[in-house]
Design a protein around this motif. Structure first.
Motif, PDB file in Angstrom:
ATOM      1  N   PRO A  47       0.819  -1.209   0.000  1.00  0.00           N
ATOM      2  CA  PRO A  47       0.000   0.000   0.000  1.00  0.00           C
ATOM      3  C   PRO A  47       0.858   1.266   0.000  1.00  0.00           C
ATOM      4  O   PRO A  47       2.017   1.253   0.420  1.00  0.00           O
ATOM      5  N   GLN A  48       0.251   2.333  -0.460  1.00  0.00           N
ATOM      6  CA  GLN A  48       0.950   3.609  -0.506  1.00  0.00           C
ATOM      7  C   GLN A  48       1.137   4.123   0.917  1.00  0.00           C
ATOM      8  O   GLN A  48       0.228   4.036   1.749  1.00  0.00           O
ATOM      9  N   PRO A  49       2.319   4.664   1.254  1.00  0.00           N
ATOM     10  CA  PRO A  49       2.525   5.176   2.608  1.00  0.00           C
ATOM     11  C   PRO A  49       1.613   6.370   2.889  1.00  0.00           C
ATOM     12  O   PRO A  49       1.227   7.107   1.981  1.00  0.00           O
ATOM     13  N   ALA A  50       1.272   6.535   4.149  1.00  0.00           N
ATOM     14  CA  ALA A  50       0.391   7.635   4.543  1.00  0.00           C
ATOM     15  C   ALA A  50       1.074   8.974   4.306  1.00  0.00           C
ATOM     16  O   ALA A  50       2.281   9.121   4.499  1.00  0.00           O
ATOM     17  N   ALA A  51       0.288   9.940   3.885  1.00  0.00           N
ATOM     18  CA  ALA A  51       0.824  11.277   3.625  1.00  0.00           C
ATOM     19  C   ALA A  51       1.123  11.971   4.952  1.00  0.00           C
ATOM     20  O   ALA A  51       0.425  11.762   5.954  1.00  0.00           O
ATOM     21  N   GLN A  52       2.145  12.794   4.948  1.00  0.00           N
ATOM     22  CA  GLN A  52       2.499  13.529   6.153  1.00  0.00           C
ATOM     23  C   GLN A  52       1.530  14.677   6.345  1.00  0.00           C
ATOM     24  O   GLN A  52       1.106  15.326   5.398  1.00  0.00           O
ATOM     25  N   LYS A  53       1.194  14.944   7.587  1.00  0.00           N
ATOM     26  CA  LYS A  53       0.289  16.045   7.880  1.00  0.00           C
ATOM     27  C   LYS A  53       1.056  17.355   7.859  1.00  0.00           C
ATOM     28  O   LYS A  53       2.202  17.432   8.305  1.00  0.00           O
ATOM     29  N   ALA A  54       0.405  18.378   7.338  1.00  0.00           N
ATOM     30  CA  ALA A  54       1.024  19.698   7.281  1.00  0.00           C
ATOM     31  C   ALA A  54       1.017  20.306   8.688  1.00  0.00           C
ATOM     32  O   ALA A  54       0.082  20.122   9.460  1.00  0.00           O
ATOM     33  N   THR A  55       2.065  21.021   8.985  1.00  0.00           N
ATOM     34  CA  THR A  55       2.159  21.672  10.279  1.00  0.00           C
ATOM     35  C   THR A  55       2.207  23.176  10.084  1.00  0.00           C
ATOM     36  O   THR A  55       2.296  23.672   8.976  1.00  0.00           O
ATOM     37  N   GLY A  56       2.170  23.900  11.159  1.00  0.00           N
ATOM     38  CA  GLY A  56       2.252  25.352  11.097  1.00  0.00           C
ATOM     39  C   GLY A  56       0.935  25.971  10.663  1.00  0.00           C
ATOM     40  O   GLY A  56      -0.150  25.427  10.878  1.00  0.00           O
ATOM     41  N   LEU A  57       1.023  27.131  10.029  1.00  0.00           N
ATOM     42  CA  LEU A  57      -0.178  27.851   9.619  1.00  0.00           C
ATOM     43  C   LEU A  57      -0.983  27.095   8.575  1.00  0.00           C
ATOM     44  O   LEU A  57      -2.208  27.096   8.594  1.00  0.00           O
ATOM     45  N   ARG A  58      -0.281  26.438   7.660  1.00  0.00           N
ATOM     46  CA  ARG A  58      -0.976  25.688   6.611  1.00  0.00           C
ATOM     47  C   ARG A  58      -1.813  24.570   7.214  1.00  0.00           C
ATOM     48  O   ARG A  58      -2.971  24.374   6.853  1.00  0.00           O
ATOM     49  N   GLY A  59      -1.242  23.822   8.136  1.00  0.00           N
ATOM     50  CA  GLY A  59      -1.965  22.726   8.767  1.00  0.00           C
ATOM     51  C   GLY A  59      -3.082  23.206   9.674  1.00  0.00           C
ATOM     52  O   GLY A  59      -4.115  22.559   9.805  1.00  0.00           O
TER      53      GLY A  59
END
Length: 93
Positions: A47-59
């Motif tokens: 399976p495709q690896p999980a995407a990283q969550k955005a941090t900071g203002l964008r997240g």
């Protein structure tokens, strides 16, 4: 559209023929077929690896359950207010 023009247009969409009936039925693999096999054997499996969550203002403001365009609108209004204040003070003097 002419037949040759359509063949050229679709040439990039249709993959080239890599295995001929003679190569498949003889049991051996040609060099071209072997290069395709090598390419596909190096691709990641599973399976495709999980995407990283955005941090900071964008997240915080643009992704996730609280996503909204409020920060963009606030920035536009603040810049408008600063520009209006500067223009008002320059015209006044």
């Amino acid at each position: 559209m002419f037949a040759s023009a359509s063949r050229r247009a679709l040439g990039s969409l249709i993959p080239p023929k890599i295995a001929s009936p003679a190569a498949v039925s003889s049991g051996g693999t040609s060099a071209r077929t072997q290069s395709v096999i090598d390419f596909y054997s190096k691709l990641p499996k599973g399976p495709q690896p999980a995407a990283q969550k955005a941090t900071g203002l964008r997240g915080k403001y643009f992704e996730g359950p609280n996503a909204s365009g409020a920060p963009i609108l606030a920035t536009i209004f603040i810049l408008f207010g600063i520009g209006y204040t500067i223009d008002y003070n320059n015209v006044k003097s």
